[in-house]
Design a protein around this motif. Structure first.
Motif, short mmCIF file in Angstrom:
data_model
loop_
_atom_site.label_atom_id
_atom_site.label_comp_id
_atom_site.label_asym_id
_atom_site.label_seq_id
_atom_site.Cartn_x
_atom_site.Cartn_y
_atom_site.Cartn_z
N GLU A 305 -34.44 135.39 25.37
CA GLU A 305 -35.48 134.36 25.41
C GLU A 305 -35.20 133.47 26.62
O GLU A 305 -34.49 133.87 27.53
CB GLU A 305 -35.50 133.54 24.11
CG GLU A 305 -35.79 134.35 22.87
CD GLU A 305 -37.23 134.83 22.77
OE1 GLU A 305 -38.07 134.29 23.53
OE2 GLU A 305 -37.50 135.72 21.94
N ARG A 307 -33.82 130.21 26.51
CA ARG A 307 -33.02 129.05 26.10
C ARG A 307 -31.75 129.02 26.95
O ARG A 307 -30.88 129.88 26.82
CB ARG A 307 -32.69 129.15 24.61
CG ARG A 307 -33.94 129.21 23.72
CD ARG A 307 -33.60 129.66 22.32
NE ARG A 307 -33.02 131.01 22.31
CZ ARG A 307 -32.62 131.64 21.21
NH1 ARG A 307 -32.74 131.06 20.03
NH2 ARG A 307 -32.10 132.86 21.28
N CYS A 325 -35.69 123.89 35.07
CA CYS A 325 -35.89 124.86 33.99
C CYS A 325 -37.17 124.58 33.22
O CYS A 325 -37.98 125.49 32.98
CB CYS A 325 -34.68 124.83 33.04
SG CYS A 325 -33.23 125.70 33.64
N GLU A 326 -37.35 123.35 32.82
CA GLU A 326 -38.53 123.04 32.02
C GLU A 326 -39.81 123.17 32.82
O GLU A 326 -40.84 123.61 32.31
CB GLU A 326 -38.39 121.64 31.40
CG GLU A 326 -37.24 121.55 30.41
CD GLU A 326 -37.55 120.71 29.20
OE1 GLU A 326 -38.47 119.87 29.27
OE2 GLU A 326 -36.85 120.89 28.17
N GLY A 329 -40.91 126.68 32.78
CA GLY A 329 -41.25 127.28 31.48
C GLY A 329 -40.06 127.69 30.64
O GLY A 329 -40.22 128.42 29.66
N LEU A 330 -38.87 127.23 31.00
CA LEU A 330 -37.68 127.52 30.21
C LEU A 330 -37.37 126.36 29.28
O LEU A 330 -37.94 125.28 29.39
CB LEU A 330 -36.48 127.80 31.13
CG LEU A 330 -36.69 128.82 32.25
CD1 LEU A 330 -35.39 129.05 33.00
CD2 LEU A 330 -37.23 130.13 31.70
N ASN A 331 -36.42 126.58 28.38
CA ASN A 331 -36.05 125.57 27.40
C ASN A 331 -34.57 125.24 27.57
O ASN A 331 -33.74 126.14 27.71
CB ASN A 331 -36.32 126.11 25.98
CG ASN A 331 -36.00 125.09 24.91
OD1 ASN A 331 -35.98 123.89 25.17
ND2 ASN A 331 -35.76 125.57 23.70
N VAL A 332 -34.25 123.96 27.59
CA VAL A 332 -32.85 123.51 27.62
C VAL A 332 -32.60 122.81 26.29
O VAL A 332 -32.74 121.58 26.18
CB VAL A 332 -32.59 122.58 28.83
CG1 VAL A 332 -31.12 122.17 28.88
CG2 VAL A 332 -33.00 123.24 30.14
N PRO A 333 -32.25 123.56 25.27
CA PRO A 333 -32.18 122.98 23.92
C PRO A 333 -30.95 122.11 23.72
O PRO A 333 -29.90 122.32 24.35
CB PRO A 333 -32.10 124.22 23.02
CG PRO A 333 -31.41 125.25 23.87
CD PRO A 333 -31.90 124.99 25.28
N THR A 334 -31.08 121.13 22.86
CA THR A 334 -29.91 120.37 22.42
C THR A 334 -29.01 121.29 21.61
O THR A 334 -29.49 122.03 20.73
CB THR A 334 -30.33 119.17 21.57
OG1 THR A 334 -31.19 118.32 22.35
CG2 THR A 334 -29.12 118.38 21.10
N SER A 381 -28.07 130.56 20.02
CA SER A 381 -29.24 129.78 20.45
C SER A 381 -29.29 129.60 21.97
O SER A 381 -30.17 128.91 22.48
CB SER A 381 -29.24 128.41 19.77
OG SER A 381 -28.14 127.62 20.23
N SER A 468 -35.41 131.58 35.90
CA SER A 468 -36.78 131.72 35.38
C SER A 468 -37.36 133.10 35.71
O SER A 468 -38.16 133.63 34.94
CB SER A 468 -37.68 130.61 35.95
OG SER A 468 -38.06 130.88 37.29
#
Length: 484
Positions: A305, A307, A325-326, A329-334, A381, A468
């Motif tokens: 994915e 993340r 990243c954001e 279109g990417l996600n930098v999750p906590t 994750s 990306s």
């Protein structure tokens, strides 16, 4: 338009051109300041097979026996390379046909790109008569890194790697070679197609489809002549290996430049954009992105994915990577509480562990190169890691320069950690991309990463954008699989 009546398989045609057992060369002399001589010297400096220069007067050209006529050469060469005045090309192409030479690279310019349509049609007719397949005219030639063959004018040889280049510009087929060397980028093949009077970019894609050393294809495009066939072939090839495209004909200025450059017929940018999306290709918008994306795709496993975990020794670089990243279109999750606690247990109290992870002034380098990467890689994750801050022995040597203190034994310690990180990358099969403002000449750690297929980009943003591209291609692969 390329004539398909005498077409053989793309693999056979370009295979002969890129791996010839012998070459006849038109256009070299003992004057080192000519274009043809430079290309000839480039070939004989590295290529260890027979090269026969053709010259009406010279007995030798820089120590290599020369021949008055192609008919005088002792064998039927696989490939003819021509760097001749334009008006001489038809005559000598026919001579090659009479000799039984079936492949050619026509470097000479002055054909359709400057309005000489009849002259270009003449060489097409001659080639068809003798069954000759050729690149050009108005191209720079080819490079095959695994064969030590570089027919271009640029006397640099990138290391062997997984990127193959197909370019309608001679510049981008060879001028980046010094840049590749400075940034540890390896190539497989580079093909300059020029005016595409015969062999075109579609043929090149077909050839590269099953080339085992080619892991990603970088394309510079000013126009596509066989649109339907391009879509068919690009879509098929892209299922096997990623294709990154830079298209420059979508603006009025770009279209005008392309037409005068290689006689390319361009189209509106939105049309080409739709074609690339339809085929699942990765689009680059500048030459920097073309090679950045291709490098990541040629060397790294695909993420599941988007993340991303970010590890840095600087808050600013971490913020820049997270922001990029954001935006891409990417996600930098906590990170989860468990993961945060595991990291917090080994870093200074002032470090940030939420994601991005900023270790600040933690000088226990095993945390940066081994322990925290492993925590992130094993976290389900997180799909990929971005690193910033590749500081190694060179930094510490500079600290002690004025004190005249020798720092020994640092590099073996770093090598142990870096080998462990490479093993982690192999075990978890997640992409790891790094960035550093220090280049390979000034930092052994950067060189080690690059020499072991971990890309190191010159800025945090470029590493994030390359990530990306990996995510985009992974998503396209998943979509293609679900559509079956």
């Amino acid at each position: 338009m390329p004539n398909r009546e005498y077409k053989q398989t793309g693999e056979k045609i370009l295979g002969d051109i890129l791996t010839p057992s012998s070459i006849v060369f038109f256009g070299a002399s003992n004057n080192p300041m000519t274009f043809g001589t430079g290309q000839f010297l480039n070939i004989i400096n590295e290529y260890r097979r027979n090269v026969y220069p053709i010259h009406p007067k010279e007995e030798e050209i820089f120590g290599v026996k020369a021949y008055k006529k192609v008919e005088d050469t002792p064998e039927d060469a696989d490939l003819a390379i021509m760097v001749l005045p334009t008006h001489l090309v038809p005559k000598f192409l026919a001579c090659c046909g009479e000799k039984g030479i079936k492949r050619a690279i026509i470097i000479s310019a002055g054909f359709k790109e400057v309005g000489e349509v009849d002259l270009q049609n003449e060489i097409i007719s001659i080639a068809k008569k003798y069954g000759i397949r050729f690149l050009g005219p108005n191209c720079i030639g080819i490079c095959n890194a695994y064969e030590n063959l570089n027919t271009t004018w640029i006397p640099y040889f990138p290391k062997k790697g997984g990127i193959s280049i197909v370019s309608q510009s001679g510049t981008f087929a060879c001028h980046p070679f010094p840049y590749f060397i400075e940034n540890g980028i390896g190539i497989d093949k580079s093909i300059s197609v020029g005016n595409e009077a015969d062999i075109d970019i579609v043929d090149c894609l077909e050839y590269l489809e099953d080339e085992s050393n080619t892991k990603a294809i970088a394309m510079y495009i000013e126009g596509i002549k066989r649109g339907g066939k391009f879509i068919e072939v690009a879509r098929r090839v892209n299922k096997k290996k990623p294709i990154v495209v830079l298209y420059v004909g979508g603006t009025e200025a770009g279209s005008r430049a392309g037409k005068s450059h290689t006689s390319a017929l361009s189209g509106p940018d939105h049309v080409y954009d739709a074609v690339f999306k339809q085929c699942g290709l990765i689009r680059a918008y500048n030459i920097e992105e073309l090679f950045d994306y291709s490098l990541a795709l040629a060397s790294q496993p695909l993420p599941k994915e988007g993340r991303i975990g970010i590890l840095t020794d600087s808050g600013g670089s971490g913020a820049v990577m997270a922001d990029t990243c954001e935006r891409m279109g990417l996600n930098v999750p906590t990170l989860s509480e468990d993961t945060q606690n595991e990291i917090r247990s080994i870093v200074p109290s002032i470090a940030t562990v939420t994601n991005p992870i900023d270790i600040t002034t933690d000088f226990d380098v095993s945390h940066f190169y081994v322990e925290i990467p492993e925590i992130l890689l094993k976290d389900p994750s997180i799909d990929g890691i971005l690193l910033y801050g590749l500081f190694g022995p060179s930094i510490f040597k500079r600290f002690f320069k004025s004190a005249k203190t020798e720092i020994d034994g640092l590099m073996p310690m770093y090598l142990t950690m870096l080998d462990e990180l490479l093993n982690l990358c192999e075990r978890y099969r997640k992409p790891v991309l790094a960035s550093s403002f220090i280049g390979r000449r000034d930092e052994e750690v950067v060189a080690y990463f690059q020499d072991h297929d971990v890309p190191v980009y010159p800025s945090p943003e470029r590493a994030a954008k390359a990530m990306s591209a990996l995510v985009e291609y992974s998503r396209a692969k998943r979509k293609e699989k679900s559509d079956r």
